[in-house]
Motif scaffolding. Sequence first.
Motif, PDB file in Angstrom:
ATOM      1  N   MET A 136       0.812  -1.178   0.068  1.00  0.00           N
ATOM      2  CA  MET A 136       0.030  -0.081  -0.021  1.00  0.00           C
ATOM      3  C   MET A 136       0.762   1.264   0.207  1.00  0.00           C
ATOM      4  O   MET A 136       1.793   1.220   0.821  1.00  0.00           O
ATOM      5  CB  MET A 136      -0.967   0.021   1.408  1.00  0.00           C
ATOM      6  N   ASN A 137       0.699   2.038  -0.911  1.00  0.00           N
ATOM      7  CA  ASN A 137       1.419   3.395  -1.011  1.00  0.00           C
ATOM      8  C   ASN A 137       1.042   4.346  -0.175  1.00  0.00           C
ATOM      9  O   ASN A 137      -0.351   4.329   0.598  1.00  0.00           O
ATOM     10  CB  ASN A 137       1.473   3.841  -2.430  1.00  0.00           C
ATOM     11  N   ARG A 138       1.821   5.357   0.109  1.00  0.00           N
ATOM     12  CA  ARG A 138       1.491   6.515   0.995  1.00  0.00           C
ATOM     13  C   ARG A 138      -0.043   7.148   1.112  1.00  0.00           C
ATOM     14  O   ARG A 138      -0.554   7.436   1.804  1.00  0.00           O
ATOM     15  CB  ARG A 138       2.516   7.422   1.072  1.00  0.00           C
ATOM     16  N   ALA A 139      -0.276   7.369  -0.366  1.00  0.00           N
ATOM     17  CA  ALA A 139      -1.426   8.152  -0.709  1.00  0.00           C
ATOM     18  C   ALA A 139      -2.604   7.351  -0.175  1.00  0.00           C
ATOM     19  O   ALA A 139      -3.719   7.690   0.165  1.00  0.00           O
ATOM     20  CB  ALA A 139      -1.264   8.679  -2.169  1.00  0.00           C
ATOM     21  N   HIS A 140      -2.461   6.242  -0.626  1.00  0.00           N
ATOM     22  CA  HIS A 140      -3.591   5.138  -0.445  1.00  0.00           C
ATOM     23  C   HIS A 140      -3.894   4.909   1.116  1.00  0.00           C
ATOM     24  O   HIS A 140      -4.862   5.040   1.403  1.00  0.00           O
ATOM     25  CB  HIS A 140      -3.358   3.973  -1.228  1.00  0.00           C
ATOM     26  N   LEU A 160       0.367   4.487  19.151  1.00  0.00           N
ATOM     27  CA  LEU A 160      -0.295   4.371  18.061  1.00  0.00           C
ATOM     28  C   LEU A 160       0.598   3.623  17.092  1.00  0.00           C
ATOM     29  O   LEU A 160       1.684   4.030  16.885  1.00  0.00           O
ATOM     30  CB  LEU A 160      -0.883   5.655  17.425  1.00  0.00           C
ATOM     31  N   THR A 161       0.052   2.742  16.325  1.00  0.00           N
ATOM     32  CA  THR A 161       0.599   2.062  15.174  1.00  0.00           C
ATOM     33  C   THR A 161      -0.297   1.978  13.919  1.00  0.00           C
ATOM     34  O   THR A 161      -1.331   1.941  13.865  1.00  0.00           O
ATOM     35  CB  THR A 161       1.437   0.739  15.561  1.00  0.00           C
ATOM     36  N   PRO A 162       0.324   2.152  12.781  1.00  0.00           N
ATOM     37  CA  PRO A 162       1.937   1.998  12.505  1.00  0.00           C
ATOM     38  C   PRO A 162       2.280   3.583  12.728  1.00  0.00           C
ATOM     39  O   PRO A 162       1.495   4.385  12.715  1.00  0.00           O
ATOM     40  CB  PRO A 162       2.039   1.631  10.974  1.00  0.00           C
ATOM     41  N   PRO A 163       3.441   3.963  12.770  1.00  0.00           N
ATOM     42  CA  PRO A 163       4.058   5.061  12.739  1.00  0.00           C
ATOM     43  C   PRO A 163       3.462   6.268  12.037  1.00  0.00           C
ATOM     44  O   PRO A 163       3.269   7.361  12.163  1.00  0.00           O
ATOM     45  CB  PRO A 163       5.779   5.018  12.422  1.00  0.00           C
ATOM     46  N   ALA A 164       3.220   5.543  10.438  1.00  0.00           N
ATOM     47  CA  ALA A 164       2.354   6.520   9.614  1.00  0.00           C
ATOM     48  C   ALA A 164       1.298   7.110  10.019  1.00  0.00           C
ATOM     49  O   ALA A 164       0.835   8.317   9.900  1.00  0.00           O
ATOM     50  CB  ALA A 164       2.400   6.031   8.389  1.00  0.00           C
ATOM     51  N   TYR A 165       0.419   6.119  10.796  1.00  0.00           N
ATOM     52  CA  TYR A 165      -0.903   6.648  11.411  1.00  0.00           C
ATOM     53  C   TYR A 165      -0.515   7.614  12.671  1.00  0.00           C
ATOM     54  O   TYR A 165      -1.459   8.685  12.714  1.00  0.00           O
ATOM     55  CB  TYR A 165      -1.518   5.465  11.681  1.00  0.00           C
ATOM     56  N   ALA A 166       0.412   7.230  13.326  1.00  0.00           N
ATOM     57  CA  ALA A 166       0.788   8.063  14.284  1.00  0.00           C
ATOM     58  C   ALA A 166       0.999   9.601  13.976  1.00  0.00           C
ATOM     59  O   ALA A 166       0.462  10.607  14.607  1.00  0.00           O
ATOM     60  CB  ALA A 166       1.826   7.365  15.246  1.00  0.00           C
TER      61      ALA A 166
END
Length: 65
Positions: A1-5, A43-49
Amino acid sequence: MNRAHFHREHAEQAQAEAQRLWNARAELGARWKVWVATELYELTPPAYAAMVRRELERLASDNQA
């Protein structure tokens, strides 16, 4: 899954989580900053945090105006 998605899939959830954290300020008072830092750390994953952190920053700037 890419960042934008990932962002599209989790944006609404991140906004709701940030609002939940923001709303706890009055109840927690001076303890809020430490509490919210702990909540963000868990919170996980770090991108969500990071998304939640950005939403909190937006809420803070919106409430300073």
